[in-house]
Structure formats: structure tokens, C-alpha cells
Design a protein around this motif. Structure first.
Motif, PDB file in Angstrom:
ATOM      1  N   ALA A  23      -4.565 -10.974  -0.489  1.00  0.00           N
ATOM      2  CA  ALA A  23      -4.132 -10.205   0.686  1.00  0.00           C
ATOM      3  C   ALA A  23      -4.465 -10.944   1.970  1.00  0.00           C
ATOM      4  O   ALA A  23      -3.680 -10.932   2.930  1.00  0.00           O
ATOM      5  N   ARG A  24      -5.619 -11.587   2.007  1.00  0.00           N
ATOM      6  CA  ARG A  24      -6.025 -12.350   3.200  1.00  0.00           C
ATOM      7  C   ARG A  24      -5.032 -13.485   3.468  1.00  0.00           C
ATOM      8  O   ARG A  24      -4.610 -13.702   4.614  1.00  0.00           O
ATOM      9  N   ASP A  25      -4.652 -14.212   2.446  1.00  0.00           N
ATOM     10  CA  ASP A  25      -3.699 -15.316   2.617  1.00  0.00           C
ATOM     11  C   ASP A  25      -2.323 -14.804   3.031  1.00  0.00           C
ATOM     12  O   ASP A  25      -1.645 -15.401   3.869  1.00  0.00           O
ATOM     13  N   ILE A  26      -1.913 -13.690   2.437  1.00  0.00           N
ATOM     14  CA  ILE A  26      -0.605 -13.121   2.764  1.00  0.00           C
ATOM     15  C   ILE A  26      -0.580 -12.623   4.204  1.00  0.00           C
ATOM     16  O   ILE A  26       0.407 -12.834   4.927  1.00  0.00           O
ATOM     17  N   ARG A  27      -1.646 -11.962   4.619  1.00  0.00           N
ATOM     18  CA  ARG A  27      -1.689 -11.438   5.991  1.00  0.00           C
ATOM     19  C   ARG A  27      -1.511 -12.560   7.007  1.00  0.00           C
ATOM     20  O   ARG A  27      -0.808 -12.401   8.007  1.00  0.00           O
ATOM     21  N   GLU A  28      -2.122 -13.689   6.762  1.00  0.00           N
ATOM     22  CA  GLU A  28      -1.974 -14.811   7.684  1.00  0.00           C
ATOM     23  C   GLU A  28      -0.516 -15.247   7.777  1.00  0.00           C
ATOM     24  O   GLU A  28       0.011 -15.434   8.886  1.00  0.00           O
ATOM     25  N   ILE A  29       0.146 -15.417   6.639  1.00  0.00           N
ATOM     26  CA  ILE A  29       1.552 -15.851   6.652  1.00  0.00           C
ATOM     27  C   ILE A  29       2.428 -14.774   7.285  1.00  0.00           C
ATOM     28  O   ILE A  29       3.355 -15.073   8.054  1.00  0.00           O
ATOM     29  N   ASP A  30       2.135 -13.517   6.980  1.00  0.00           N
ATOM     30  CA  ASP A  30       2.911 -12.403   7.528  1.00  0.00           C
ATOM     31  C   ASP A  30       2.915 -12.450   9.050  1.00  0.00           C
ATOM     32  O   ASP A  30       3.962 -12.284   9.697  1.00  0.00           O
ATOM     33  N   MET A  31       1.750 -12.694   9.639  1.00  0.00           N
ATOM     34  CA  MET A  31       1.667 -12.678  11.095  1.00  0.00           C
ATOM     35  C   MET A  31       2.095 -14.005  11.715  1.00  0.00           C
ATOM     36  O   MET A  31       2.550 -14.029  12.861  1.00  0.00           O
ATOM     37  N   ARG A  32       1.971 -15.089  10.987  1.00  0.00           N
ATOM     38  CA  ARG A  32       2.508 -16.347  11.505  1.00  0.00           C
ATOM     39  C   ARG A  32       4.034 -16.293  11.583  1.00  0.00           C
ATOM     40  O   ARG A  32       4.645 -16.950  12.437  1.00  0.00           O
ATOM     41  N   ALA A  33       4.653 -15.523  10.689  1.00  0.00           N
ATOM     42  CA  ALA A  33       6.109 -15.395  10.690  1.00  0.00           C
ATOM     43  C   ALA A  33       6.592 -14.272  11.605  1.00  0.00           C
ATOM     44  O   ALA A  33       7.794 -14.034  11.698  1.00  0.00           O
ATOM     45  N   SER A  34       5.679 -13.611  12.284  1.00  0.00           N
ATOM     46  CA  SER A  34       6.033 -12.495  13.155  1.00  0.00           C
ATOM     47  C   SER A  34       6.513 -13.018  14.512  1.00  0.00           C
ATOM     48  O   SER A  34       6.423 -14.212  14.802  1.00  0.00           O
ATOM     49  N   PRO A  35       6.996 -12.135  15.369  1.00  0.00           N
ATOM     50  CA  PRO A  35       7.426 -12.573  16.711  1.00  0.00           C
ATOM     51  C   PRO A  35       6.272 -12.779  17.688  1.00  0.00           C
ATOM     52  O   PRO A  35       6.499 -13.194  18.825  1.00  0.00           O
ATOM     53  N   TYR A  36       5.039 -12.489  17.257  1.00  0.00           N
ATOM     54  CA  TYR A  36       3.893 -12.649  18.144  1.00  0.00           C
ATOM     55  C   TYR A  36       3.467 -14.116  18.241  1.00  0.00           C
ATOM     56  O   TYR A  36       3.657 -14.908  17.315  1.00  0.00           O
ATOM     57  N   ASP A  37       2.832 -14.442  19.339  1.00  0.00           N
ATOM     58  CA  ASP A  37       2.277 -15.775  19.549  1.00  0.00           C
ATOM     59  C   ASP A  37       0.760 -15.699  19.365  1.00  0.00           C
ATOM     60  O   ASP A  37       0.033 -15.253  20.257  1.00  0.00           O
ATOM     61  N   GLU A  76      10.096  -1.552  -5.210  1.00  0.00           N
ATOM     62  CA  GLU A  76       9.002  -2.515  -5.148  1.00  0.00           C
ATOM     63  C   GLU A  76       9.315  -3.766  -5.955  1.00  0.00           C
ATOM     64  O   GLU A  76       9.725  -3.684  -7.116  1.00  0.00           O
ATOM     65  N   GLN A  77       9.115  -4.933  -5.359  1.00  0.00           N
ATOM     66  CA  GLN A  77       9.404  -6.189  -6.047  1.00  0.00           C
ATOM     67  C   GLN A  77       8.454  -7.265  -5.540  1.00  0.00           C
ATOM     68  O   GLN A  77       8.010  -7.235  -4.393  1.00  0.00           O
ATOM     69  N   ARG A  78       8.121  -8.200  -6.422  1.00  0.00           N
ATOM     70  CA  ARG A  78       7.020  -9.122  -6.152  1.00  0.00           C
ATOM     71  C   ARG A  78       7.368 -10.253  -5.194  1.00  0.00           C
ATOM     72  O   ARG A  78       6.490 -11.057  -4.862  1.00  0.00           O
ATOM     73  N   GLY A  79       8.608 -10.333  -4.723  1.00  0.00           N
ATOM     74  CA  GLY A  79       8.926 -11.263  -3.662  1.00  0.00           C
ATOM     75  C   GLY A  79       8.493 -10.748  -2.302  1.00  0.00           C
ATOM     76  O   GLY A  79       8.473 -11.499  -1.331  1.00  0.00           O
ATOM     77  N   CYS A  80       8.119  -9.485  -2.235  1.00  0.00           N
ATOM     78  CA  CYS A  80       7.723  -8.834  -0.986  1.00  0.00           C
ATOM     79  C   CYS A  80       6.252  -9.119  -0.700  1.00  0.00           C
ATOM     80  O   CYS A  80       5.380  -8.846  -1.532  1.00  0.00           O
ATOM     81  N   LEU A  81       5.974  -9.651   0.479  1.00  0.00           N
ATOM     82  CA  LEU A  81       4.593  -9.943   0.840  1.00  0.00           C
ATOM     83  C   LEU A  81       3.729  -8.691   0.822  1.00  0.00           C
ATOM     84  O   LEU A  81       2.588  -8.712   0.346  1.00  0.00           O
ATOM     85  N   HIS A  82       4.265  -7.579   1.313  1.00  0.00           N
ATOM     86  CA  HIS A  82       3.455  -6.369   1.391  1.00  0.00           C
ATOM     87  C   HIS A  82       3.196  -5.754   0.026  1.00  0.00           C
ATOM     88  O   HIS A  82       2.129  -5.182  -0.203  1.00  0.00           O
ATOM     89  N   ALA A  83       4.130  -5.862  -0.886  1.00  0.00           N
ATOM     90  CA  ALA A  83       3.904  -5.369  -2.248  1.00  0.00           C
ATOM     91  C   ALA A  83       2.756  -6.126  -2.901  1.00  0.00           C
ATOM     92  O   ALA A  83       1.937  -5.549  -3.624  1.00  0.00           O
ATOM     93  N   ASN A  84       2.686  -7.428  -2.647  1.00  0.00           N
ATOM     94  CA  ASN A  84       1.611  -8.233  -3.220  1.00  0.00           C
ATOM     95  C   ASN A  84       0.290  -8.014  -2.489  1.00  0.00           C
ATOM     96  O   ASN A  84      -0.778  -8.007  -3.096  1.00  0.00           O
ATOM     97  N   MET A  85       0.349  -7.814  -1.175  1.00  0.00           N
ATOM     98  CA  MET A  85      -0.860  -7.495  -0.421  1.00  0.00           C
ATOM     99  C   MET A  85      -1.444  -6.170  -0.896  1.00  0.00           C
ATOM    100  O   MET A  85      -2.671  -6.000  -0.945  1.00  0.00           O
ATOM    101  N   ASP A  86      -0.583  -5.235  -1.253  1.00  0.00           N
ATOM    102  CA  ASP A  86      -1.042  -3.911  -1.664  1.00  0.00           C
ATOM    103  C   ASP A  86      -1.770  -3.915  -2.998  1.00  0.00           C
ATOM    104  O   ASP A  86      -2.370  -2.895  -3.374  1.00  0.00           O
ATOM    105  N   LEU A  87      -1.755  -5.013  -3.732  1.00  0.00           N
ATOM    106  CA  LEU A  87      -2.559  -5.072  -4.954  1.00  0.00           C
ATOM    107  C   LEU A  87      -4.030  -4.827  -4.622  1.00  0.00           C
ATOM    108  O   LEU A  87      -4.768  -4.244  -5.414  1.00  0.00           O
ATOM    109  N   TYR A  88      -4.439  -5.268  -3.445  1.00  0.00           N
ATOM    110  CA  TYR A  88      -5.806  -4.983  -2.996  1.00  0.00           C
ATOM    111  C   TYR A  88      -6.015  -3.475  -2.846  1.00  0.00           C
ATOM    112  O   TYR A  88      -7.036  -2.927  -3.275  1.00  0.00           O
ATOM    113  N   LYS A  89      -5.047  -2.793  -2.259  1.00  0.00           N
ATOM    114  CA  LYS A  89      -5.149  -1.335  -2.108  1.00  0.00           C
ATOM    115  C   LYS A  89      -5.272  -0.643  -3.455  1.00  0.00           C
ATOM    116  O   LYS A  89      -6.131   0.224  -3.652  1.00  0.00           O
ATOM    117  N   TRP A  90      -4.428  -1.016  -4.398  1.00  0.00           N
ATOM    118  CA  TRP A  90      -4.463  -0.376  -5.712  1.00  0.00           C
ATOM    119  C   TRP A  90      -5.779  -0.676  -6.431  1.00  0.00           C
ATOM    120  O   TRP A  90      -6.318   0.185  -7.129  1.00  0.00           O
TER     121      TRP A  90
END
Length: 296
Positions: free
Chosen positions: A234-248, A200-214
């Protein structure tokens, strides 16, 4: 001992904690009301539903306010908190009974404290460029794709070429476990649930999103303001995560971050660095909460 959480001498008059509760509810309804409205209409949102469905913390729970440890809620209305077994009556009002934390939960808190410390101390990595979402659709048939109601930005062979042309180096197990079978050998690391603290490392979007889970897993001991702060990140990260995804997802207002290009990768890394910085105060507050719970 971290002093982010006041000791039991802190007493909140009814008018004060009422105002704090109202401010929290008003803040989170910006997120919860649209989700609940969509749910009532049977509508799905491929980006934002994740925050309530994957994390399995209901919108109604997010709206609930709890003060956190070492706060006495004054006034007759405070007795409503006694419906939760974690609260008890004390001189002057009602407070969380931190000493009643069950042994199994104490083990979880100790594990989480170690994870927060290790993640804080470990150097962040910024070279994954969001390829985890691409690896989740790599060489899948259309019917196998998770968000198959939405188009991909590339045909399957071109998408596969993009994945294969870049190093895949996902450190987060809960992202890696959703890789397709053909994609897993492409990852430079092979994280498991057991090795989560090692990777786990803080450059990872999901590790930082998971702070909400914890944060919500420690409820009701977590101050609700901290849960909301973690949700906002987590809300801000989720947006960037999916904007960088292969989905349109342009029809939803989410312009793509084109990580298949050098400019897109630079853009993605800039967001990574911002999230890594924003996550640190939240991680420190969660660590302080764990320390407080373990001290009882």
C-alpha cells in the motif's frame, strides 16, 4: 484447504515468538515513527498520512504483533495476550480462539473470501491511467480541492481539458465516490458499494492498496507479518498514485508521472502491472486466512 496457516500443533517457545514480535516492530517502525513524529509536531503529509488516516488503523496498532491462527505461544509472558477476548488458554500456552469468531464477523469473512476469489479470477485492466485523482479535482474551485495547500500542475481549464480528452474508466467505488459531481458522468462505469464484487480487479491501484484494509479488519486473527506485507505494498502504491495525480509534490521528493503524455501513461501502466503481480500472493494469503476462519 490452503496450508499457509499451520494447525494448532505449531508451538512457539517464548524466545521464538519474542524474536518474531521484535522483528515485526522493528520493520514497521520505519513507517510508524515518522508518522507519529509528524503528528506530535502537528505536521501534515499529503501523501503518507493517507495510510493512517483514511484507513483508520493507528500506528500503535500496526506495531502490535499477533501470530495468527493455530499457533500456541509458550511461556508465562504469553498470558499478556489474554487481554484480547479473541485469545484463550490452551494446553501448553495461549492461542487465538478461532471458534469464537462472532457471526457478524463470519459474514464479513465470507464476503471477503468471495471478493478475493473474484478479484483473483477476473482479468486485470490497465487503461485508467490514474485519472481518478484528476476527477476528484475536476472543475472545483481552489478552496474545494482536498490538498489545496499544494499547487496543481495545471490551471483549472487545462486540467479539465486533460480529463475530458481521455476515457475515464474507474472500477473502484471508494475512488469513484470522491469524484466531483461534474466528473461522475464522465466515468464509463458507475460502481456502487453493493456492486464492488462485480467491478473489483487487480489492475486497480486502490483495489490492491485495500488489501491492507482487509488484512487489518481481520485482526487479531491476521498474522501481523501479513498486515505488514500488505502495508508495504500500500505504501508503494500510494506513492505512485499521488505521483500520477495532478498535484505538484516535487518538494516532497515525489517527481510527477505525467499521465497527460504517452510516455507517462506507459510508465503508469508498468507500475500497475507490477502491483497487480505483487498483489496476488497477498490476496491468496488473505483468502487462505478467510478459509481457515470459516472452517471453525
Amino acid at each position: 484447504m490452503n496450508t499457509n496457516f499451520p494447525r494448532l500443533e505449531t508451538a512457539l517457545p517464548e524466545s521464538v515468538w519474542f524474536a518474531r514480535r521484535q522483528a515485526h516492530e522493528t520493520r514497521v517502525r520505519v513507517w510508524t515513527d515518522p508518522h507519529q513524529a509528524r503528528t506530535s509536531r502537528g505536521e501534515k503529509h499529503p501523501v503518507l498520512d493517507f495510510l493512517f488516516e483514511y484507513y483508520q488503523f493507528r500506528a500503535s496498532w500496526l506495531k502490535r504483533w499477533h501470530p495468527g491462527p493455530d499457533v500456541v505461544l509458550q511461556g508465562d509472558a504469553a498470558r499478556e495476550f489474554l487481554r484480547w477476548p479473541e485469545y484463550h488458554a490452551v494446553d501448553g500456552g495461549v492461542a487465538l480462539n478461532v471458534g469464537a469468531l462472532e457471526p457478524r464477523r463470519r459474514e464479513t469473512v465470507a464476503w471477503l473470501l468471495a471478493l478475493m476469489r473474484q478479484t483473483t479470477e477476473r482479468a486485470p485492466h490497465f487503461g485508467c491511467f490514474g485519472l481518478h485523482e484528476w476527477a476528484m479535482v475536476y472543475r472545483q474551485t481552489p478552496e474545494q480541492i482536498r490538498h489545496n495547500a499544494w499547487p496543481l500542475r495545471f490551471p483549472p481549464e487545462e486540467l479539465a481539458r486533460i480529463v475530458e480528452a481521455q476515457p475515464v474508466r474507474c472500477t473502484h467505488f471508494d475512488a469513484f465516490r470522491f469524484f466531483t459531481e461534474p466528473a461522475r458522468p464522465l466515468n464509463r462505469l458507475q460502481p456502487t458499494r453493493a456492486t464492488t464484487p462485480e467491478f473489483e480487479q487487480r489492475g486497480c491501484l486502490h483495489a490492491n492498496m485495500d488489501l491492507y484494509k482487509w488484512a487489518f479488519k481481520l485482526a487479531p486473527f491476521t498474522p501481523s507479518e501479513l498486515i505488514a506485507d500488505c502495508f508495504a505494498l500500500a505504501r508503494d502504491i500510494r506513492e505512485i498514485d499521488m505521483r500520477a495525480s495532478p498535484y505538484d509534490f516535487e518538494k516532497l521528493g515525489f517527481a510527477p508521472i505525467k499521465i497527460e503524455t504517452p510516455a507517462g501513461r506507459l510508465d503508469y501502466e508498468a507500475h500497475q502491472r507490477d502491483f497487480a503481480e505483487r498483489s496476488q500472493p497477498l490476496r491468496a494469503r488473505l483468502a487462505a486466512l478467510c478459509e481457515r476462519l470459516l472452517a471453525s
